[in-house]
Design a protein around this motif. Structure first.
Motif, PDB file in Angstrom:
ATOM      1  N   PRO A 101       0.811  -1.224   0.000  1.00  0.00           N
ATOM      2  CA  PRO A 101       0.000   0.000   0.000  1.00  0.00           C
ATOM      3  C   PRO A 101       0.846   1.276   0.000  1.00  0.00           C
ATOM      4  CG  PRO A 101      -0.753  -1.526   1.711  1.00  0.00           C
ATOM      5  CD  PRO A 101       0.484  -2.116   1.101  1.00  0.00           C
ATOM      6  N   TRP A 102       1.989   1.250   0.657  1.00  0.00           N
ATOM      7  CA  TRP A 102       2.868   2.425   0.691  1.00  0.00           C
ATOM      8  C   TRP A 102       3.360   2.767  -0.715  1.00  0.00           C
ATOM      9  CZ3 TRP A 102       7.718   1.872  -1.259  1.00  0.00           C
ATOM     10  CH2 TRP A 102       8.208   0.567  -1.370  1.00  0.00           C
ATOM     11  N   LEU A 103       3.641   1.734  -1.529  1.00  0.00           N
ATOM     12  CA  LEU A 103       4.125   1.969  -2.893  1.00  0.00           C
ATOM     13  C   LEU A 103       3.013   2.517  -3.779  1.00  0.00           C
ATOM     14  CD1 LEU A 103       6.310   1.871  -5.043  1.00  0.00           C
ATOM     15  CD2 LEU A 103       5.765  -0.564  -5.383  1.00  0.00           C
ATOM     16  N   LEU A 104       1.806   2.033  -3.598  1.00  0.00           N
ATOM     17  CA  LEU A 104       0.674   2.571  -4.352  1.00  0.00           C
ATOM     18  C   LEU A 104       0.476   4.051  -4.032  1.00  0.00           C
ATOM     19  CD1 LEU A 104      -1.754  -0.455  -4.009  1.00  0.00           C
ATOM     20  CD2 LEU A 104      -0.631   0.332  -6.107  1.00  0.00           C
ATOM     21  N   SER A 105       0.685   4.408  -2.762  1.00  0.00           N
ATOM     22  CA  SER A 105       0.587   5.812  -2.358  1.00  0.00           C
ATOM     23  C   SER A 105       1.699   6.649  -2.999  1.00  0.00           C
ATOM     24  CB  SER A 105       0.654   5.908  -0.829  1.00  0.00           C
ATOM     25  OG  SER A 105       0.652   7.242  -0.423  1.00  0.00           O
ATOM     26  N   VAL A 106       2.914   6.120  -3.012  1.00  0.00           N
ATOM     27  CA  VAL A 106       4.043   6.816  -3.644  1.00  0.00           C
ATOM     28  C   VAL A 106       3.774   7.001  -5.137  1.00  0.00           C
ATOM     29  CG1 VAL A 106       6.480   6.580  -4.295  1.00  0.00           C
ATOM     30  CG2 VAL A 106       5.779   6.128  -1.939  1.00  0.00           C
ATOM     31  N   ALA A 107       3.285   5.960  -5.792  1.00  0.00           N
ATOM     32  CA  ALA A 107       3.008   6.044  -7.231  1.00  0.00           C
ATOM     33  C   ALA A 107       1.923   7.082  -7.517  1.00  0.00           C
ATOM     34  CB  ALA A 107       2.603   4.673  -7.771  1.00  0.00           C
ATOM     35  N   SER A 108       0.941   7.188  -6.637  1.00  0.00           N
ATOM     36  CA  SER A 108      -0.091   8.224  -6.800  1.00  0.00           C
ATOM     37  C   SER A 108       0.522   9.613  -6.652  1.00  0.00           C
ATOM     38  CB  SER A 108      -1.215   8.031  -5.775  1.00  0.00           C
ATOM     39  OG  SER A 108      -1.938   6.865  -6.068  1.00  0.00           O
ATOM     40  N   SER A 109       1.473   9.750  -5.736  1.00  0.00           N
ATOM     41  CA  SER A 109       2.173  11.033  -5.567  1.00  0.00           C
ATOM     42  C   SER A 109       2.986  11.381  -6.806  1.00  0.00           C
ATOM     43  CB  SER A 109       3.094  10.986  -4.347  1.00  0.00           C
ATOM     44  OG  SER A 109       2.346  10.853  -3.175  1.00  0.00           O
ATOM     45  N   VAL A 110       3.626  10.369  -7.399  1.00  0.00           N
ATOM     46  CA  VAL A 110       4.387  10.593  -8.635  1.00  0.00           C
ATOM     47  C   VAL A 110       3.443  11.073  -9.732  1.00  0.00           C
ATOM     48  CG1 VAL A 110       5.742   9.465 -10.458  1.00  0.00           C
ATOM     49  CG2 VAL A 110       6.246   8.987  -8.049  1.00  0.00           C
ATOM     50  N   GLU A 111       2.273  10.454  -9.831  1.00  0.00           N
ATOM     51  CA  GLU A 111       1.287  10.870 -10.835  1.00  0.00           C
ATOM     52  C   GLU A 111       0.845  12.313 -10.602  1.00  0.00           C
ATOM     53  OE1 GLU A 111      -1.429  10.998 -13.951  1.00  0.00           O
ATOM     54  OE2 GLU A 111       0.115   9.520 -13.574  1.00  0.00           O
ATOM     55  N   SER A 112       0.547  12.665  -9.349  1.00  0.00           N
ATOM     56  CA  SER A 112       0.117  14.042  -9.031  1.00  0.00           C
ATOM     57  C   SER A 112       1.213  15.041  -9.366  1.00  0.00           C
ATOM     58  CB  SER A 112      -0.240  14.154  -7.551  1.00  0.00           C
ATOM     59  OG  SER A 112      -1.359  13.364  -7.260  1.00  0.00           O
ATOM     60  N   ARG A 113       2.440  14.711  -9.016  1.00  0.00           N
ATOM     61  CA  ARG A 113       3.561  15.612  -9.293  1.00  0.00           C
ATOM     62  C   ARG A 113       3.763  15.744 -10.801  1.00  0.00           C
ATOM     63  NH1 ARG A 113       7.156  18.058  -6.430  1.00  0.00           N
ATOM     64  NH2 ARG A 113       6.576  16.903  -4.565  1.00  0.00           N
ATOM     65  N   ALA A 114       3.641  14.647 -11.535  1.00  0.00           N
ATOM     66  CA  ALA A 114       3.802  14.709 -12.996  1.00  0.00           C
ATOM     67  C   ALA A 114       2.761  15.633 -13.613  1.00  0.00           C
ATOM     68  CB  ALA A 114       3.703  13.304 -13.599  1.00  0.00           C
ATOM     69  N   GLN A 115       1.530  15.546 -13.150  1.00  0.00           N
ATOM     70  CA  GLN A 115       0.478  16.406 -13.694  1.00  0.00           C
ATOM     71  C   GLN A 115       0.737  17.873 -13.347  1.00  0.00           C
ATOM     72  OE1 GLN A 115      -1.438  15.354 -16.037  1.00  0.00           O
ATOM     73  NE2 GLN A 115      -0.530  13.351 -15.677  1.00  0.00           N
ATOM     74  N   ALA A 116       1.205  18.124 -12.125  1.00  0.00           N
ATOM     75  CA  ALA A 116       1.534  19.504 -11.740  1.00  0.00           C
ATOM     76  C   ALA A 116       2.691  20.026 -12.599  1.00  0.00           C
ATOM     77  CB  ALA A 116       1.894  19.570 -10.256  1.00  0.00           C
ATOM     78  N   TYR A 117       3.714  19.204 -12.786  1.00  0.00           N
ATOM     79  CA  TYR A 117       4.844  19.602 -13.626  1.00  0.00           C
ATOM     80  C   TYR A 117       4.379  19.883 -15.059  1.00  0.00           C
ATOM     81  CZ  TYR A 117       8.592  18.325 -10.251  1.00  0.00           C
ATOM     82  OH  TYR A 117       9.459  18.258  -9.190  1.00  0.00           O
ATOM     83  N   ARG A 118       3.485  19.050 -15.575  1.00  0.00           N
ATOM     84  CA  ARG A 118       2.991  19.238 -16.944  1.00  0.00           C
ATOM     85  C   ARG A 118       2.309  20.593 -17.084  1.00  0.00           C
ATOM     86  NH1 ARG A 118      -1.943  17.649 -19.863  1.00  0.00           N
ATOM     87  NH2 ARG A 118      -2.737  17.113 -17.810  1.00  0.00           N
ATOM     88  N   GLN A 119       1.455  20.934 -16.134  1.00  0.00           N
ATOM     89  CA  GLN A 119       0.748  22.231 -16.175  1.00  0.00           C
ATOM     90  C   GLN A 119       1.747  23.380 -16.046  1.00  0.00           C
ATOM     91  OE1 GLN A 119      -2.132  21.779 -13.040  1.00  0.00           O
ATOM     92  NE2 GLN A 119      -3.521  20.574 -14.306  1.00  0.00           N
ATOM     93  N   GLN A 120       2.718  23.248 -15.151  1.00  0.00           N
ATOM     94  CA  GLN A 120       3.706  24.310 -14.968  1.00  0.00           C
ATOM     95  C   GLN A 120       4.531  24.521 -16.224  1.00  0.00           C
ATOM     96  OE1 GLN A 120       5.735  22.715 -11.579  1.00  0.00           O
ATOM     97  NE2 GLN A 120       4.150  23.352 -10.137  1.00  0.00           N
ATOM     98  N   LEU A 121       4.964  23.427 -16.850  1.00  0.00           N
ATOM     99  CA  LEU A 121       5.773  23.543 -18.065  1.00  0.00           C
ATOM    100  C   LEU A 121       4.970  24.204 -19.191  1.00  0.00           C
ATOM    101  CD1 LEU A 121       7.642  20.129 -17.903  1.00  0.00           C
ATOM    102  CD2 LEU A 121       8.683  22.394 -17.667  1.00  0.00           C
ATOM    103  N   ARG A 122       3.690  23.895 -19.279  1.00  0.00           N
ATOM    104  CA  ARG A 122       2.843  24.558 -20.284  1.00  0.00           C
ATOM    105  C   ARG A 122       2.763  26.047 -19.990  1.00  0.00           C
ATOM    106  NH1 ARG A 122      -2.423  20.709 -20.823  1.00  0.00           N
ATOM    107  NH2 ARG A 122      -1.481  19.135 -22.147  1.00  0.00           N
ATOM    108  N   ALA A 123       2.578  26.398 -18.712  1.00  0.00           N
ATOM    109  CA  ALA A 123       2.409  27.811 -18.327  1.00  0.00           C
ATOM    110  C   ALA A 123       3.656  28.634 -18.625  1.00  0.00           C
ATOM    111  CB  ALA A 123       2.057  27.912 -16.848  1.00  0.00           C
ATOM    112  N   CYS A 124       4.836  28.041 -18.516  1.00  0.00           N
ATOM    113  CA  CYS A 124       6.057  28.815 -18.777  1.00  0.00           C
ATOM    114  C   CYS A 124       6.584  28.586 -20.190  1.00  0.00           C
ATOM    115  CB  CYS A 124       7.124  28.537 -17.717  1.00  0.00           C
ATOM    116  SG  CYS A 124       7.828  26.881 -17.704  1.00  0.00           S
ATOM    117  N   GLY A 125       5.790  27.929 -21.025  1.00  0.00           N
ATOM    118  CA  GLY A 125       6.149  27.802 -22.434  1.00  0.00           C
ATOM    119  C   GLY A 125       7.206  26.773 -22.740  1.00  0.00           C
ATOM    120  N   LYS A 126       7.351  25.789 -21.885  1.00  0.00           N
ATOM    121  CA  LYS A 126       8.362  24.731 -22.133  1.00  0.00           C
ATOM    122  C   LYS A 126       7.709  23.530 -22.786  1.00  0.00           C
ATOM    123  CE  LYS A 126      11.984  26.558 -20.008  1.00  0.00           C
ATOM    124  NZ  LYS A 126      13.136  26.925 -20.678  1.00  0.00           N
TER     125      LYS A 126
END
Length: 191
Positions: free
Chosen positions: A166-191
């Motif tokens: 269960p701890w790994l499933l939680s970590v993987a969900s965090s990786v997914e959330s961070r990836a989505q946040a990074y994707r939005q940020q990169l779009r916002a700064c034109g990368k």
């Protein structure tokens, strides 16, 4: 005069021990890209070669090493005081295991590839995730499932070994959330 040479030698020795400093604001992809343009360039090159999006690579490296080039797993201790060695051979930006790194070097990598080199580490991640897409059908943009296969190995992922962690499933969900946040940020700064 000799004390100055000793001091200079110590300074050079200490400087040689340190790798590249990780970016200061790890929660902001644009900040990472501007502080360490070498990281962003390496990820773009890996994206072109393997098709793994920058934000997925970035979230994976964040989870694995917090962008520290010389990251290692902690030591295990017997009786609380006897060092038993590290938890695994994982090392570098991508926390690649010795055997998997050697497989990469014999394949699309190169003999001189180093786990402490961001270009080699991002190429390794792209190579690994491309193979997970080809063998397991995991979309390259699926940060959660790609991370589970990355952490457990493709065989472990195929067996569903992560379901007992269960701890790994939680970590993987965090990786997914961070990836989505990074994707939005990169779009916002034109990368």
């Amino acid at each position: 005069m000799s004390s100055r040479l000793i001091a200079l030698g110590l300074c050079l020795g200490l400087a040689a021990c340190g790798g590249k400093a990780p970016p200061r604001n790890l929660d902001n992809a644009c900040s990472i890209a501007s502080q360490r343009s070498d990281i962003y360039r390496a990820m773009k090159k890996s994206e072109r070669r393997w098709g793994v999006p920058v934000h997925v690579q970035m979230a994976t490296i964040h989870q694995e090493s917090r962008f520290r080039d010389n990251a290692r797993t902690p030591y295990q201790w017997g009786l609380g005081v006897i060092p038993l060695g590290r938890q695994s051979s994982a090392y570098g930006y991508a926390q690649a295991l010795d055997a998997t790194w050697e497989e990469y070097r014999r394949g699309p990598g190169r003999n001189g590839a180093k786990r402490t080199n961001i270009r080699d580490a991002t190429d390794f991640i792209g190579w690994y995730m491309d193979a997970s897409w080809r063998t397991l059908g995991i979309p390259k943009s699926d940060a959660k499932r790609q991370y589970l296969a990355y952490h457990e190995g493709r065989g472990g992922y195929a067996r569903g070994s992560y379901n007992a962690k269960p701890w790994l499933l939680s970590v993987a969900s965090s990786v997914e959330s961070r990836a989505q946040a990074y994707r939005q940020q990169l779009r916002a700064c034109g990368k």
